[in-house]
Design a protein around this motif. Structure first.
Motif, PDB file in Angstrom:
ATOM      1  N   VAL A 187       0.857  -1.190   0.000  1.00  0.00           N
ATOM      2  CA  VAL A 187       0.000   0.000   0.000  1.00  0.00           C
ATOM      3  C   VAL A 187       0.890   1.235   0.000  1.00  0.00           C
ATOM      4  O   VAL A 187       1.852   1.332   0.757  1.00  0.00           O
ATOM      5  CB  VAL A 187      -0.942   0.004   1.225  1.00  0.00           C
ATOM      6  N   SER A 188       0.589   2.172  -0.868  1.00  0.00           N
ATOM      7  CA  SER A 188       1.400   3.383  -0.960  1.00  0.00           C
ATOM      8  C   SER A 188       0.867   4.451  -0.013  1.00  0.00           C
ATOM      9  O   SER A 188      -0.339   4.529   0.239  1.00  0.00           O
ATOM     10  CB  SER A 188       1.364   3.924  -2.394  1.00  0.00           C
ATOM     11  N   PRO A 189       1.745   5.275   0.535  1.00  0.00           N
ATOM     12  CA  PRO A 189       1.282   6.378   1.389  1.00  0.00           C
ATOM     13  C   PRO A 189       0.296   7.286   0.668  1.00  0.00           C
ATOM     14  O   PRO A 189      -0.626   7.819   1.288  1.00  0.00           O
ATOM     15  CB  PRO A 189       2.586   7.120   1.732  1.00  0.00           C
ATOM     16  N   TRP A 190       0.474   7.470  -0.644  1.00  0.00           N
ATOM     17  CA  TRP A 190      -0.427   8.351  -1.387  1.00  0.00           C
ATOM     18  C   TRP A 190      -1.854   7.793  -1.402  1.00  0.00           C
ATOM     19  O   TRP A 190      -2.821   8.549  -1.362  1.00  0.00           O
ATOM     20  CB  TRP A 190       0.071   8.553  -2.808  1.00  0.00           C
ATOM     21  N   ALA A 191      -2.009   6.460  -1.444  1.00  0.00           N
ATOM     22  CA  ALA A 191      -3.347   5.863  -1.403  1.00  0.00           C
ATOM     23  C   ALA A 191      -4.046   6.201  -0.089  1.00  0.00           C
ATOM     24  O   ALA A 191      -5.255   6.461  -0.060  1.00  0.00           O
ATOM     25  CB  ALA A 191      -3.253   4.348  -1.581  1.00  0.00           C
ATOM     26  N   ILE A 192      -3.286   6.199   1.001  1.00  0.00           N
ATOM     27  CA  ILE A 192      -3.870   6.543   2.301  1.00  0.00           C
ATOM     28  C   ILE A 192      -4.209   8.026   2.347  1.00  0.00           C
ATOM     29  O   ILE A 192      -5.269   8.424   2.848  1.00  0.00           O
ATOM     30  CB  ILE A 192      -2.900   6.169   3.434  1.00  0.00           C
ATOM     31  N   VAL A 193      -3.333   8.875   1.818  1.00  0.00           N
ATOM     32  CA  VAL A 193      -3.602  10.313   1.778  1.00  0.00           C
ATOM     33  C   VAL A 193      -4.870  10.590   0.991  1.00  0.00           C
ATOM     34  O   VAL A 193      -5.719  11.393   1.406  1.00  0.00           O
ATOM     35  CB  VAL A 193      -2.405  11.066   1.160  1.00  0.00           C
ATOM     36  N   ARG A 194      -5.037   9.927  -0.145  1.00  0.00           N
ATOM     37  CA  ARG A 194      -6.251  10.124  -0.949  1.00  0.00           C
ATOM     38  C   ARG A 194      -7.490   9.741  -0.166  1.00  0.00           C
ATOM     39  O   ARG A 194      -8.511  10.442  -0.205  1.00  0.00           O
ATOM     40  CB  ARG A 194      -6.183   9.284  -2.237  1.00  0.00           C
ATOM     41  N   SER A 195      -7.422   8.611   0.545  1.00  0.00           N
ATOM     42  CA  SER A 195      -8.565   8.171   1.337  1.00  0.00           C
ATOM     43  C   SER A 195      -8.936   9.212   2.390  1.00  0.00           C
ATOM     44  O   SER A 195     -10.112   9.541   2.581  1.00  0.00           O
ATOM     45  CB  SER A 195      -8.248   6.829   2.007  1.00  0.00           C
ATOM     46  N   VAL A 196      -7.927   9.741   3.078  1.00  0.00           N
ATOM     47  CA  VAL A 196      -8.178  10.755   4.109  1.00  0.00           C
ATOM     48  C   VAL A 196      -8.770  12.023   3.494  1.00  0.00           C
ATOM     49  O   VAL A 196      -9.740  12.591   4.011  1.00  0.00           O
ATOM     50  CB  VAL A 196      -6.872  11.080   4.868  1.00  0.00           C
ATOM     51  N   LEU A 197      -8.191  12.472   2.371  1.00  0.00           N
ATOM     52  CA  LEU A 197      -8.675  13.697   1.735  1.00  0.00           C
ATOM     53  C   LEU A 197     -10.112  13.559   1.265  1.00  0.00           C
ATOM     54  O   LEU A 197     -10.914  14.488   1.382  1.00  0.00           O
ATOM     55  CB  LEU A 197      -7.761  14.070   0.560  1.00  0.00           C
ATOM     56  N   ILE A 198     -10.462  12.380   0.718  1.00  0.00           N
ATOM     57  CA  ILE A 198     -11.811  12.182   0.199  1.00  0.00           C
ATOM     58  C   ILE A 198     -12.821  12.043   1.326  1.00  0.00           C
ATOM     59  O   ILE A 198     -13.820  12.773   1.381  1.00  0.00           O
ATOM     60  CB  ILE A 198     -11.866  10.948  -0.722  1.00  0.00           C
ATOM     61  N   PHE A 199     -12.564  11.112   2.257  1.00  0.00           N
ATOM     62  CA  PHE A 199     -13.594  10.744   3.224  1.00  0.00           C
ATOM     63  C   PHE A 199     -13.599  11.598   4.487  1.00  0.00           C
ATOM     64  O   PHE A 199     -14.551  11.536   5.256  1.00  0.00           O
ATOM     65  CB  PHE A 199     -13.464   9.264   3.580  1.00  0.00           C
ATOM     66  N   LEU A 200     -12.555  12.388   4.705  1.00  0.00           N
ATOM     67  CA  LEU A 200     -12.581  13.345   5.805  1.00  0.00           C
ATOM     68  C   LEU A 200     -12.457  14.766   5.288  1.00  0.00           C
ATOM     69  O   LEU A 200     -13.220  15.641   5.706  1.00  0.00           O
ATOM     70  CB  LEU A 200     -11.458  13.053   6.810  1.00  0.00           C
ATOM     71  N   GLY A 201     -11.522  15.001   4.379  1.00  0.00           N
ATOM     72  CA  GLY A 201     -11.256  16.365   3.932  1.00  0.00           C
ATOM     73  C   GLY A 201     -12.450  17.046   3.299  1.00  0.00           C
ATOM     74  O   GLY A 201     -12.774  18.195   3.637  1.00  0.00           O
TER      75      GLY A 201
END
Length: 365
Positions: A187-201
């Motif tokens: 799992v790439s860190p960018w995939a986690i960042v995208r998840s956070v930005l979409i579902f929280l940001g």
């Protein structure tokens, strides 16, 4: 601390019909989703065909609709009172990033030693700390909204920093030390960042701007007495819609593999109960009042199933046992945490003092 019977009756009586019969609506949503997934040919494939960051687009939309009204209710000018509460912040970090993953790892190996795919899926669920649906459970249980916003943001930061490292530790390093089979997590860190930005940001920004612009235009009284009651019910509409889609996506797998679902469900049930009760005990031990103890408990017990499912699908495939374990997570979490909302409200009236500032009572979703 017990409340008079008249006060308890008043609290229940003021709840909206949607709130009062929430378990009924959730059970109905589960049943509708299961039946649709089982009886409508190709429905699951159609719902999962379009994805946002590895999560079905209808689920993503349901989550965003669900979170927005709750985050619009947060009084952002009060967040400094939460960020200065070291007892709350340290307790949350310990529960979410030390005890939670370790507990899920232990339960997965103890109860699923012969099912490596499901075991791995559950460990991934334990690593994904909640940043979305927890705001609903906290709000329904009259927890501290501002504390929930801060702890969810804290979990998001640590999710970006720690998820990959903890996945490597619990799937590769620790099993090797214990003489157990190991596996990898790609799992790439960018995939986690995208998840956070979409579902929280997205919902956090929308909620903040709604309050900022609404209060500037017509004042706080109008915002909280007129606008919030209008948009509030959409949180539960989004929740029920998400539940229907979740169950529809896996309706066939759930009904055709009931024994596997039961095996996956058992460690999850133990996990939710232990994390929630342990968090309540810790909150009371460090002197938190009802609102922040409740927030601590729900943020520690819940999991970020959107991220867990997305990682499982990206790493092992949509039809893998790891993905099924990820999907069973919220299917068990939803009814269990709804039940714990009612336990929490019972504790509010009988056991826990209100040390930290209490939210208004009762709330309408």
């Amino acid at each position: 601390m017990s409340a008079p019977p008249q006060e308890e009756a008043s609290v229940v009586g003021k709840l909206s019909t949607l709130d009062r019969f929430l378990p009924v609506w959730i059970l109905a949503a589960m049943a509708v989703g299961l039946l649709a997934g089982r009886l409508v040919p190709g429905l699951g494939e159609a719902l999962g065909a379009v994805a946002v960051d590895g999560v079905s687009l209808p689920i993503a939309l349901g989550l965003l609709v669900m979170m927005y009204p709750v985050l619009a209710k947060v009084r952002y000018d009060r967040l400094d009172s939460v960020t200065g509460d070291r007892r709350l912040l340290v307790s949350s970090l310990v529960l979410n990033w030390l005890l939670g993953p370790a507990l899920m790892f232990a339960l997965a190996w103890l109860l699923l030693p012969d099912l490596p795919e499901y075991r791995t899926g559950l460990i991934v669920v334990g690593l994904a700390r909640c940043i979305a649906m927890v705001v609903i459970w906290n709000d329904l249980a009259c927890g501290d909204r501002e504390a929930a916003a801060v702890l969810v943001a804290l979990n998001s930061v640590f999710q970006v920093i720690a998820f990959g490292a903890l996945g490597w530790f619990y799937l590769s390093v620790l099993p090797g030390w214990l003489g157990l089979p190991t596996t990898g997590l790609d799992v790439s860190p960018w995939a986690i960042v995208r998840s956070v930005l979409i579902f929280l940001g997205i919902p956090l920004l929308a909620g903040y701007l709604t309050r900022l612009l609404g209060e500037r235009a017509k004042g706080r009284d109008w915002y909280e007495s007129t606008l919030l009651p209008r948009i509030g019910p959409f949180a539960l509409y989004g929740l029920l819609f998400t539940i229907v889609i979740l169950f529809a996506l896996q309706g066939d797998a759930i009904t055709s593999q009931p024994l596997d679902v039961v095996r996956i469900a058992l460690p999850l049930l133990i996990y939710f109960a232990v994390m929630w009760a342990g968090s309540y005990a810790l909150g009371r031990a460090v002197g938190l009042g009802y609102g922040r103890t409740t927030t601590l408990a729900f943020t520690a017990a819940g999991n970020n199933f959107e991220l867990a499912i997305a990682v499982a699908i990206a790493t092992w495939g949509a039809t893998s046992g790891q993905a099924l374990a990820g999907v069973v997570g919220p299917l068990i979490e939803v009814p269990v945490l709804v039940a714990l909302v009612y336990v929490s409200l019972w504790l509010r009236r009988r056991l826990l003092p209100t040390i930290d500032p209490a939210p208004e009572e009762p709330r309408r979703a």
